[in-house]
Enzyme design. Structure first.
Site, short mmCIF file in Angstrom:
data_model
loop_
_atom_site.label_atom_id
_atom_site.label_comp_id
_atom_site.label_asym_id
_atom_site.label_seq_id
_atom_site.Cartn_x
_atom_site.Cartn_y
_atom_site.Cartn_z
N LYS A 8 0.88 -1.17 0.00
CA LYS A 8 0.00 0.00 0.00
C LYS A 8 0.92 1.21 0.00
O LYS A 8 1.35 1.70 1.06
CB LYS A 8 -0.92 -0.04 1.22
CG LYS A 8 -2.04 0.99 1.16
CD LYS A 8 -3.06 0.72 2.25
CE LYS A 8 -4.08 1.83 2.36
NZ LYS A 8 -4.98 1.97 1.22
C1 LIG Z 1 -6.51 -0.54 -3.93
C2 LIG Z 1 -7.19 -1.02 -2.71
N1 LIG Z 1 -7.76 -2.24 -2.69
C3 LIG Z 1 -8.39 -2.71 -1.62
C4 LIG Z 1 -8.52 -1.95 -0.47
C5 LIG Z 1 -9.23 -2.51 0.73
O1 LIG Z 1 -8.30 -2.84 1.72
P1 LIG Z 1 -8.68 -2.78 3.27
O2 LIG Z 1 -9.84 -3.69 3.45
O3 LIG Z 1 -7.47 -3.27 3.97
O4 LIG Z 1 -9.00 -1.38 3.58
C6 LIG Z 1 -7.97 -0.67 -0.43
C7 LIG Z 1 -8.05 0.15 0.78
O5 LIG Z 1 -7.11 0.25 1.51
C8 LIG Z 1 -7.28 -0.20 -1.56
O6 LIG Z 1 -6.75 1.03 -1.57
#
Ligand SMILES: Cc1ncc(COP(=O)(O)O)c(C=O)c1O
Length: 312
Positions: free
Chosen positions: A158
């Protein structure tokens, strides 16, 4: 718009919200060199509690490792900083944003001598895709932009720069009158939304793209996999062809921001009955039940902000 809180945590101490600034020539500004998290602190019957804090901290450290960034703090230190920040700002429900960035120093791409600055901020935040979206569902499109190709930008991290791709997906969707875009991977299979993982329900089974389909390893995604198994709904992590979206009984997004948001149309094709389906609703009941106390927190997903040994 952001509503400022009093303090932001910076490298181990609290500074004023206004003072949390970076120089325009910091490495991160030119090259997107940051790793970060988005975390929700919920207002629960036991007081404010952070959802899956340990897992978010772990993913942030993983993202740093992939990008060769040593954050200089342990998982426990970062987790405690976030809890302390919520206490210091006297917040109840809020969104927490830890971010580590390559700071000011050399300006070349290879700037491993630049400091790594770690900040944690929090602020009040509502529902990401709108209040009524959780019940009614949202209208989305398949994006003309693909997700990150394997071995280009690491989808499992991320990281700030990765979100240039998310911006393209989201801006195109909104410009064309949709709430969100669903991106395919470079093989043409369903990947995820600009900031959400995706689930497709057909004949009582849930399908979701595997981690190899250029998805972020969502922490809400992981919670859904666990909850679905517990309530006896089979889940398959498998490649999902685009056309499977159109013929699904239900499709929904998951994410810290989106929580569990049903999708009622894709490319103007009605999904199922055009509103939230029963599987999505059951999972919402389980998910929100853990937060509002109608379901036990049997996985230890909530870290109470005011408990003595707060991090589970
Ligand atoms: C590209 C992306 N996919 C999926 C998610 C969902 O991840 P999470 O459930 O950890 O927030 C996020 C959010 O953080 C994201 O930015």
């Amino acid at each position: 718009m952001l509503t400022p809180t009093a303090k932001i945590w910076h490298n181990g101490r609290f500074i004023r919200w206004e003072d949390a600034t970076v120089h325009v020539l910091s490495h991160v500004v030119s090259y997107g060199s940051s790793v970060f998290e988005g975390i929700r602190c919920y207002s629960t019957p036991q007081g404010p509690a952070v959802f899956r804090l340990r897992e978010h901290v772990r993913r942030m450290l993983d993202s740093g490792k992939i990008y060769r960034m040593d954050l200089g703090f342990t998982a426990d230190e970062l987790a405690e900083a976030m809890l302390e920040l919520v206490r210091v700002n006297q917040m109840d429900a809020c969104y927490i944003r830890p971010i580590a960035l390559r700071g000011y120093g050399d300006i070349g791409v290879h700037a491993t001598r630049n400091p790594i600055d770690v900040y944690v901020a929090c602020w009040e935040w509502g529902k990401y895709l709108g209040e009524e979206a959780l019940a009614e569902g949202v209208d989305v499109c398949v994006s003309s932009w693909n997700r990150l190709a394997p071995n280009t930008l690491p989808a499992l991290a991320k990281a700030g720069g990765n979100y240039m791709n998310s911006q393209l997906i989201k801006m195109e969707a909104v410009a064309n009158g949709y709430t969100e875009g669903i991106a395919l991977d470079t093989a043409g299979y369903v990947s995820e939304g600009s900031g959400e993982n995706i689930f497709v329900v057909r004949d009582g089974r849930i399908h979701t793209p595997p981690l190899g389909a250029s998805v972020l390893p969502g922490i809400t995604r992981d919670a859904i996999l666990a909850l679905a198994k517990e309530i006896g709904i089979p889940v398959i992590e498998t490649i999902v062809p685009r056309e499977m979206l159109y013929i699904a009984d239900e499709v929904f997004f998951s994410g810290t921001a989106a929580e569990i948001t049903p999708i009622r149309s894709i490319d103007r094709i009605t999904i199922g009955k055009g509103h939230r389906g029963p599987v999505t609703e059951k999972l919402q009941t389980e998910f929100f039940g853990v937060i509002n106390g109608t379901r036990p927190d049997r996985h230890g997903w909530l870290s109470p902000v005011y408990a003595a040994a707060a991090v589970k």
